[in-house]
Design a protein around this motif. Structure first.
Motif, PDB file in Angstrom:
ATOM      1  N   ASP A   1      -4.506   6.157  -0.783  1.00 39.57           N
ATOM      2  CA  ASP A   1      -4.892   5.338   0.257  1.00 39.57           C
ATOM      3  C   ASP A   1      -5.530   6.578   1.567  1.00 39.57           C
ATOM      4  O   ASP A   1      -6.492   6.309   1.911  1.00 39.57           O
ATOM      5  N   HIS A   2      -4.445   7.376   2.077  1.00 38.61           N
ATOM      6  CA  HIS A   2      -4.756   8.226   2.899  1.00 38.61           C
ATOM      7  C   HIS A   2      -4.036   9.454   2.919  1.00 38.61           C
ATOM      8  O   HIS A   2      -2.973   9.741   2.468  1.00 38.61           O
TER       9      HIS A   2
ATOM     10  N   HIS B   1       0.739   5.946   1.582  1.00 43.11           N
ATOM     11  CA  HIS B   1       0.426   5.329   0.455  1.00 43.11           C
ATOM     12  C   HIS B   1       1.257   3.842   0.456  1.00 43.11           C
ATOM     13  O   HIS B   1       2.114   3.904   1.281  1.00 43.11           O
ATOM     14  N   ASP B   2       1.054   2.745  -0.172  1.00 45.25           N
ATOM     15  CA  ASP B   2       1.713   1.607  -0.102  1.00 45.25           C
ATOM     16  C   ASP B   2       1.959   1.076  -1.481  1.00 45.25           C
ATOM     17  O   ASP B   2       1.998  -0.042  -1.857  1.00 45.25           O
TER      18      ASP B   2
ATOM     19  N   GLY C   1      -9.376   9.853   1.519  1.00 42.59           N
ATOM     20  CA  GLY C   1      -8.588   8.741   1.079  1.00 42.59           C
ATOM     21  C   GLY C   1      -9.540   7.498   0.962  1.00 42.59           C
ATOM     22  O   GLY C   1     -10.672   7.567   1.520  1.00 42.59           O
ATOM     23  N   ASP C   2      -9.040   6.718  -0.018  1.00 45.20           N
ATOM     24  CA  ASP C   2      -9.941   5.836  -0.253  1.00 45.20           C
ATOM     25  C   ASP C   2     -10.220   4.275   0.759  1.00 45.20           C
ATOM     26  O   ASP C   2     -10.654   3.443   0.409  1.00 45.20           O
ATOM     27  N   ARG C   3      -9.379   4.664   1.902  1.00 39.23           N
ATOM     28  CA  ARG C   3      -9.258   3.620   2.950  1.00 39.23           C
ATOM     29  C   ARG C   3     -10.401   4.168   4.069  1.00 39.23           C
ATOM     30  O   ARG C   3     -10.556   3.673   4.998  1.00 39.23           O
TER      31      ARG C   3
ATOM     32  N   ARG D   1     -10.257  -1.543  -1.483  1.00 40.96           N
ATOM     33  CA  ARG D   1      -8.666  -1.707  -1.901  1.00 40.96           C
ATOM     34  C   ARG D   1      -8.401  -3.066  -2.429  1.00 40.96           C
ATOM     35  O   ARG D   1      -7.259  -2.894  -3.356  1.00 40.96           O
TER      36      ARG D   1
ATOM     37  N   SER E   1       5.629   0.994   0.601  1.00 40.86           N
ATOM     38  CA  SER E   1       4.880   1.909   1.637  1.00 40.86           C
ATOM     39  C   SER E   1       5.684   3.120   1.996  1.00 40.86           C
ATOM     40  O   SER E   1       7.237   2.961   2.359  1.00 40.86           O
TER      41      SER E   1
ATOM     42  N   HIS F   1      -0.785  -4.675  -1.868  1.00 45.21           N
ATOM     43  CA  HIS F   1      -1.533  -4.088  -3.257  1.00 45.21           C
ATOM     44  C   HIS F   1      -0.292  -3.764  -3.946  1.00 45.21           C
ATOM     45  O   HIS F   1      -0.176  -3.787  -5.430  1.00 45.21           O
TER      46      HIS F   1
END
Length: 811
Positions: free
Chosen positions: A141-142, A195-196, A160-162, A282, A112, A336
């Motif tokens: 993610d963001h 991101h993670d 982002g995809d979140r 996710r 992360s 993830h």
């Protein structure tokens, strides 16, 4: 004398001892070395800080209207231990450790992180056209984008995809931002990325038209692959419903899992199927990998019948399927970043293991294992590129995704081929068993009383012979097939005595009738197909009876039906693929263009409301509107032409009732409207009427389509057409020629009649369905085959198989 001091034993040395002098001198040298090292470190730190400070203020100057890679001019700040916001970033007193991006690009480890990116750019001259700031990686993610112009914050955008897909300003699976450089003020771009997982961040500034052209090419290839997989899945699902075959259904499930993996990997699923479910997105990729791996393993087990060949291997593969299910559950609970890379590596190993298993079965000459091995090998390569994508070994995401999709489509095609081979083998075995079961009814006792009557009158050839093949009794139907002088079955039913002996032993030792279909040669040299059943005669020792049926017509009809079914399946496949390609491309382009125009409209309205709109703003907006209007108009014409041509291709829309008409007069009436102005039409027709009984509307459509093509493709000032009706030949023949450019030497007849084939690709008026419609009318309605004529210009001819009738005036 030794002295004892506490617990340390020390030996006093004389003042002038050489040993004491040797150990005393390095103290000064050691201090001097430490001082030099400390000064060097301080100088390096000062120079590094100065270099970072000076380089962080460097500004990228844009001179040309072409794509620019911003990463080499970008600075990165790792925020893993700091808590920063845009106010602190923009604070003049902030002394932050900005670092330049490496030459290999921006890559982060699997953990992360929060990263800040900064890049400064300035236009060397005003650009009226719009730029697109694009990040072509859907798995972020963001992301928060801050745009500063001349040091002032003018826009903020969160993506982002979140977040739900509907919150994006531009309808695209990638992250885009429209940027205007119509002035020479410096622009600073800040990006905050949360991101993670391992992150690859391509950051580019591209002209709008160039970016649309690049994305359109990639979308065309991707849509073709999607169309191939979807077509195959629907076809096998339909077959499984019609024939109730589990193998077709399992393959349809495999196709569905492959499409799900593609949707989760490329971001198309988040855009099209679950745009309001970012939480599901996710976990979509690890779940899709687990589902595809489990389905792929089960399909390999069931398709090759591994459980009948190797019990231990089968048990191990079932354990792998269970582990895939467990991995899918773990993916819902484990982070993830710490799990996806391990899952992809395990998936690649399982695919390699399946390929090795299929290779072993291929070496052992298992039926159909070679094609399955090639399919599993393609799946393994696809899994390898999937692993490379998440380790960022291959920098170009578009190329990585395209290679992965190509190998997955190749695996689907190979698996479909292996399934067809296996089903054909099982179908042949089933047909053979059905023939043997039907032959048992011949031995029924209730037919003995009627045997003699049937023996003389039946069309089935019946013959009795001994082990040497000499005929003792034959009915008239057998004599009709092989002649009155035939005395031995060797040379007619059997090639030699060995084949006869083998057939007789099989008939004696088998509980069922010996039955087969074979080609036999008649005394006149003709070859016919016969269905033969052979059995011992219970009332006469060492005698055998064969019953023969002439199935030549059935065999020929069967071969013809198989060929027609194959051609029909190929035609449907090409047509469906063409529809998916030809219509989806302009629609997708229109959606993207409208999205960009909507964003531009919002910006110009905001400028108008704020009373800050200038002439350049309005000119840029009008230029974009003109470009979008041109794109929409071109695609609308393309779609309209396609829909019209689709109607022309269908033969069911015509009135298919037969009637009697004069073909000569009909040809003259049809072409009457084209003789003035459009083209010069010359006739070579009979001087009197030629009446036929056929489909009048079909001839009208064929002639109109041919003349329209001649006018459309004519490259000369005046189009010349020559129509000939040769009724002297048998059958009558229709010939059409023009003075157009004709066909290229590399084009063959089958290629020209293919759907969507045209010599003018890209022209919205040329859909490539004209000659395809003519071919459909000739084959399906007129029961004839069109032929292309060689020579100058375009030429086409076909035989008229409709029966001629007497002139009604004469009757």
């Amino acid at each position: 004398m030794a002295q004892l001091s506490g617990r340390n034993l020390s030996l006093p040395l004389p003042q002038n001892d050489p040993v004491r002098v040797r150990y005393a001198q390095p103290n000064w040298a050691r201090r001097f070395c430490w001082l030099v090292a400390l000064c060097y470190v301080c100088m390096m730190c000062i120079s590094t800080a100065y270099a970072n400070k000076t380089k962080s203020t460097a500004t990228l100057v844009i001179n040309e209207y072409q794509e620019v890679d911003l990463l080499p001019h970008t600075w990165v700040l790792n925020n893993s231990t700091l808590t920063l916001d845009i106010q602190r970033i923009l604070s003049p007193n902030a002394d932050l450790p900005w670092q330049p991006v490496a030459q290999t690009g921006l890559q982060t480890p699997h953990s992360s992180h929060t990263l800040w990116l900064k890049t400064e750019l300035q236009a060397a001259r005003p650009f009226e056209n719009t730029w697109v700031l694009n990040i072509d990686n859907p798995a972020i993610d963001h992301l928060t984008l801050f745009i500063l112009r001349d040091g002032k914050l003018i826009d903020t955008l969160t993506m982002g995809d979140r977040l739900p897909f509907s919150e994006r300003s531009v309808v695209s699976k990638y992250y885009l931002y429209r940027l205007n450089l119509n002035h020479q003020k410096p622009v600073t771009i800040y990006l905050r990325v949360d991101h993670d997982h391992a992150l690859f961040l391509p950051l580019k500034l591209t002209p709008v038209n160039e970016y649309l052209s690049h994305i359109r090419k990639y979308d065309v290839l991707s849509n073709i692959l999607y169309g191939i997989l979807l077509m195959m899945g629907l076809y096998h699902l339909l077959i499984s419903v019609l024939v109730r075959d589990e193998q077709h259904f399992r393959f349809a499930v495999w196709i569905a899992s492959a499409i799900g993996l593609l949707l989760a990997l490329t971001g198309d699923g988040f855009q099209l199927l679950w745009p309001d479910a970012p939480l599901f997105n996710r976990y979509a990729l690890p779940l899709a990998v687990c589902l595809f791996g489990a389905v792929n393993t089960l399909f390999a087990i069931s398709h090759q019948n591994i459980h009948f060949l190797y019990q231990r291997v089968c048990c191990f593969l079932y354990i792998i399927v269970g582990l895939y299910g467990l991995a899918g559950l773990i993916s819902l609970a484990v982070t993830h970043s710490s799990w996806l890379l391990i899952l992809l590596g395990v998936h690649f190993g399982v695919c390699a293991l399946l390929s090795l298993s299929m290779l072993i079965l291929t070496l052992k000459k298992s039926s159909g294992a070679a094609v399955v091995f090639l399919a599993m090998l393609a799946t393994t390569i696809a899994a390898f590129f999937l692993l490379k994508r998440h380790t960022h070994v291959l920098q170009d995401i578009h190329v990585n995704e395209l290679v992965f999709e190509c190998f997955l489509a190749a695996a689907a095609l190979l698996m479909s081929l292996s399934l067809a081979i296996k089903i054909n083998t099982e179908k042949s075995m089933r047909r053979q068993k059905e023939l043997e079961a039907n032959a048992l009814s011949v031995t029924a006792q209730n037919l003995l009383d009627q045997y003699q009557t049937l023996f003389d009158t039946t069309p089935i050839g019946i013959v009795r012979f001994d082990r040497q093949g000499y005929i003792s009794l034959a009915n008239p139907a057998f004599r009709t097939l092989f002649g009155e002088t035939t005395a031995n079955v060797i040379g007619t039913l059997f090639n030699d005595a060995k084949q006869l002996s083998t057939a007789l032993d099989t008939a004696v030792n088998s509980t069922a009738l010996f039955s087969e279909e074979r080609q036999v040669c008649q005394p006149n040299g003709h070859t016919v197909w016969v269905g033969m059943t052979l059995q011992p005669v219970t009332s006469e020792a060492h005698m055998f009876e064969a019953q023969l049926t002439d199935i030549t017509a059935l065999k020929m009809a069967e071969f013809e039906n198989q060929e027609l079914e194959r051609e029909k399946a190929d035609m449907i496949s090409r047509l469906v693929s063409g529809v998916a390609h030809e219509i989806n491309t302009p629609i997708g382009t229109n959606i993207t263009a409208l999205s960009l125009m909507d964003e531009e409209l919002k910006n110009i309205r905001q400028l108008y409301d704020n009373q800050t709109m200038s002439r350049d703003h309005l000119a840029s907006f009008l230029s974009l509107c003109a470009t979008v209007s041109e794109i929409l108009t071109l695609n609308q014409k393309r779609i309209t032409a396609l829909i019209k041509k689709f109607k022309d291709v269908s033969v069911t829309r015509l009135s298919l009732s037969k009637n009697q008409f004069d073909l000569v007069a009909h040809i003259r009436n049809v072409v009457e409207g084209y003789r003035e102005g459009d083209c010069d039409i010359q006739f070579d027709l009979p001087l009197y009427a030629y009446w036929i009984e056929g489909y009048e509307q079909a001839y009208t459509e064929i002639i109109v389509q041919l003349i329209s093509n001649s006018i459309k493709y004519c490259d000369k000032e005046h189009c010349e057409v020559h129509i000939q009706l040769d009724i002297a030949s048998r059958p009558a023949r229709f010939v059409y020629r023009d003075n157009g450019p004709g066909l290229n030497a590399s084009e063959d007849e089958d290629q020209v009649f293919e759907p969507f084939y045209t010599s003018r690709p890209g022209d919205p008026e040329c859909t490539g369905l004209g000659l395809y419609a003519v071919s459909n009318l000739c084959k399906q309605v007129l029961r004839t085959k069109p032929e292309l004529l060689l020579g100058q210009g375009f030429g086409l001819a076909f035989n008229i198989n409709d029966p001629s009738v007497p002139d009604p005036a004469i009757r």
